[in-house]
Design an enzyme around this catalytic site. Structure first.
Site, PDB file in Angstrom:
ATOM      1  CG  ASN A 102      -1.820  -1.210   1.264  1.00  0.00           C
ATOM      2  OD1 ASN A 102      -2.083  -1.813   0.226  1.00  0.00           O
ATOM      3  ND2 ASN A 102      -2.284  -1.576   2.441  1.00  0.00           N
ATOM      4  CG  ASP A 104      -2.605   3.211   2.770  1.00  0.00           C
ATOM      5  OD1 ASP A 104      -1.701   2.907   3.582  1.00  0.00           O
ATOM      6  OD2 ASP A 104      -3.512   2.413   2.444  1.00  0.00           O
ATOM      7  CG  HIS A 119       4.165  -1.562  -4.771  1.00  0.00           C
ATOM      8  ND1 HIS A 119       3.020  -2.320  -4.753  1.00  0.00           N
ATOM      9  CD2 HIS A 119       5.155  -2.391  -5.191  1.00  0.00           C
ATOM     10  CE1 HIS A 119       3.304  -3.554  -5.150  1.00  0.00           C
ATOM     11  NE2 HIS A 119       4.596  -3.626  -5.423  1.00  0.00           N
ATOM     12  CB  CYS A 178      10.234  20.116 -11.623  1.00  0.00           C
ATOM     13  SG  CYS A 178      11.592  20.453 -10.479  1.00  0.00           S
ATOM     14  CB  CYS A 181      14.676  21.452 -13.686  1.00  0.00           C
ATOM     15  SG  CYS A 181      13.737  19.910 -13.720  1.00  0.00           S
ATOM     16  CB  SER A 219      -1.926  -8.971  -0.577  1.00  0.00           C
ATOM     17  OG  SER A 219      -1.382  -8.982  -1.889  1.00  0.00           O
ATOM     18  CB  SER A 220      -5.308 -10.815  -4.766  1.00  0.00           C
ATOM     19  OG  SER A 220      -4.769  -9.721  -5.484  1.00  0.00           O
ATOM     20  CG  ASN A 244      -6.760 -11.791   0.216  1.00  0.00           C
ATOM     21  OD1 ASN A 244      -6.812 -10.587   0.492  1.00  0.00           O
ATOM     22  ND2 ASN A 244      -7.076 -12.250  -0.984  1.00  0.00           N
TER      23      ASN A 244
HETATM   24 ZN    ZN Z   1      13.210  19.152 -11.587  1.00  0.00          ZN
END
Ligand code: ZN
Length: 297
Positions: A102, A104, A119, A178, A181, A219-220, A244
Site C-alpha cells: 500500500n 497510503d 511500492h 517541477c 527545472c 493481498s491477492s 485474504n
Molecule cells: Zn526538476
C-alpha cells in the site's frame, strides 16, 4: 474462540518472528477501496502503467486530474483496527518487518516502526529530471491553483489515490511541473509495469531470511513484486499464512489460508496474544468465584 482464530494463534505460538506482507485489503476499512475483487479480477478500470505515464502527456493529465480529486481521500484516511493490530503485534516483538504494497502510509500513522513501502508512498512527489522532491500536499495546492474548475469535485478514491473523472474533464487538466527545472513530476510510487528498486527488494529478502514465517494480510498477491516473497519463503521452508478474503496467487504455497472474516481473524488472534486495555483485559485474568463474589487475581 473460533476455529480460525485458534489455528492462527497456534501458528503465532509455534513461530516467533514474522514478516508481514500487507495489501489493499487491510486499508479497505479506512475507506480506500481495493483493486481486485475476491476472484482476483480488476475492479473498474486497469490502473495506469509506468510507461504510459512517462511517455504520454494525455496519460499524465489523466493521472494528475484523477489524483487531484482522489488524494484528499487518501490524505484524510485513518488507520483501522487491522493496522492497529499490526502495530500491537510489532510491539510484542513478534514482527521482523512489515512490507506493505500500500502507498497510503497507514501503517506508519498507526505507529508501526519497521515498515518498507514496497511500492513507494503517495505523500511524496519527485522530479524525474532533477530529482527534486515535493510533498504531495504542496503539489495538491498547485494543482488546485492551476485547475480551479476541478476543485469542487468529490468522488471515490482508489488505492493509488486515483479517482474516476470523465475524458472531457481530463482533457482540460494542467499538470504541475517541477519548480526547479520545469521537468516532469511523478508520485514517489511504483506504478504497474514499473520496477521496485533493487536495494528495497534486498532489504525485504534479508528480513524474510531472518524471520520464522511469512504472514500475508489482505493481498491477492497478483503482482509479482509481492508474490516473490512467498516464493522465497517457500524455498526457505518457512511457513506461509495467508489471510485474504478471496483467492491469491500463493494459495497452493500456504500452510494456512483463511478466507472467511480473514482480517477480523487476525485482529482477534492478536487480541489473544495481547489483550487490549479496558474491560477485555479482565478476560485474561484468572477468575476466582466464591459464592456471589468474583475476584480477579
Ligand atoms: Zn526538476
Amino acid at each position: 474462540m473460533s476455529k480460525s482464530v485458534e489455528h492462527l494463534v497456534e501458528y503465532f505460538q509455534r513461530y516467533d518472528r514474522w514478516l508481514l506482507l500487507t495489501g489493499a485489503g487491510i486499508s479497505a476499512n479506512s475507506g480506500i477501496p481495493t483493486y481486485r475483487d475476491a476472484r482476483g479480477n480488476w475492479l473498474r478500470v486497469t490502473p495506469i502503467q509506468h510507461q504510459e505515464f512517462i511517455s504520454q502527456l494525455s496519460k499524465r493529465r489523466r493521472y494528475w486530474g484523477r489524483s487531484m480529486v482522489g488524494w484528499p481521500g487518501v490524505r484524510d484516511a485513518r488507520p483501522n483496527p487491522i493496522h492497529l493490530a499490526v502495530t500491537r503485534l510489532e510491539s510484542l516483538n513478534r514482527v521482523g518487518l512489515i512490507i506493505t504494497q500500500n502507498v497510503d502510509r497507514l501503517h506508519q500513522r498507526a505507529g508501526s516502526q519497521q515498515v518498507i513501502d514496497l511500492h513507494g508512498r503517495l505523500d511524496r512527489v519527485c522530479c524525474l529530471d532533477c530529482g527534486a522532491g515535493y510533498e504531495r500536499e504542496y503539489v495538491q495546492q498547485q494543482l488546485l491553483r492551476l485547475n480551479p474548475q476541478h476543485s469542487g469535485f468529490s468522488v471515490q478514491p482508489r488505492p493509488d489515490g486515483d479517482a474516476d473523472l470523465s475524458d472531457a474533464d481530463v482533457a482540460t487538466i494542467r499538470p504541475f511541473d517541477c519548480e526547479a527545472c520545469g521537468g516532469m513530476l511523478m508520485p514517489d510510487v511504483v506504478f504497474f509495469g514499473g520496477t521496485v528498486p533493487r536495494s528495497r527488494v534486498e532489504a525485504c529478502e534479508q528480513a524474510l531470511a531472518a524471520c520464522d514465517g511469512l504472514l500475508v494480510l489482505g493481498s491477492s498477491l497478483q503482482v509479482y513484486s509481492g508474490f516473490r516473497f512467498c516464493k522465497q519463503a517457500h524455498a526457505l521452508g518457512k511457513p506461509i499464512v495467508i489471510l485474504n478474503e478471496g483467492i491469491t496467487r500463493a494459495d497452493d504455497l500456504a500452510a494456512l489460508k483463511i478466507t472467511d472474516h480473514a482480517l477480523e481473524t487476525f485482529v482477534d488472534a492478536v487480541d489473544q496474544l495481547s489483550p487490549i486495555a479496558g474491560p477485555k483485559e479482565l478476560a485474561c485474568l484468572t477468575r476466582v468465584s466464591s459464592g456471589s463474589d468474583t475476584t480477579y487475581v
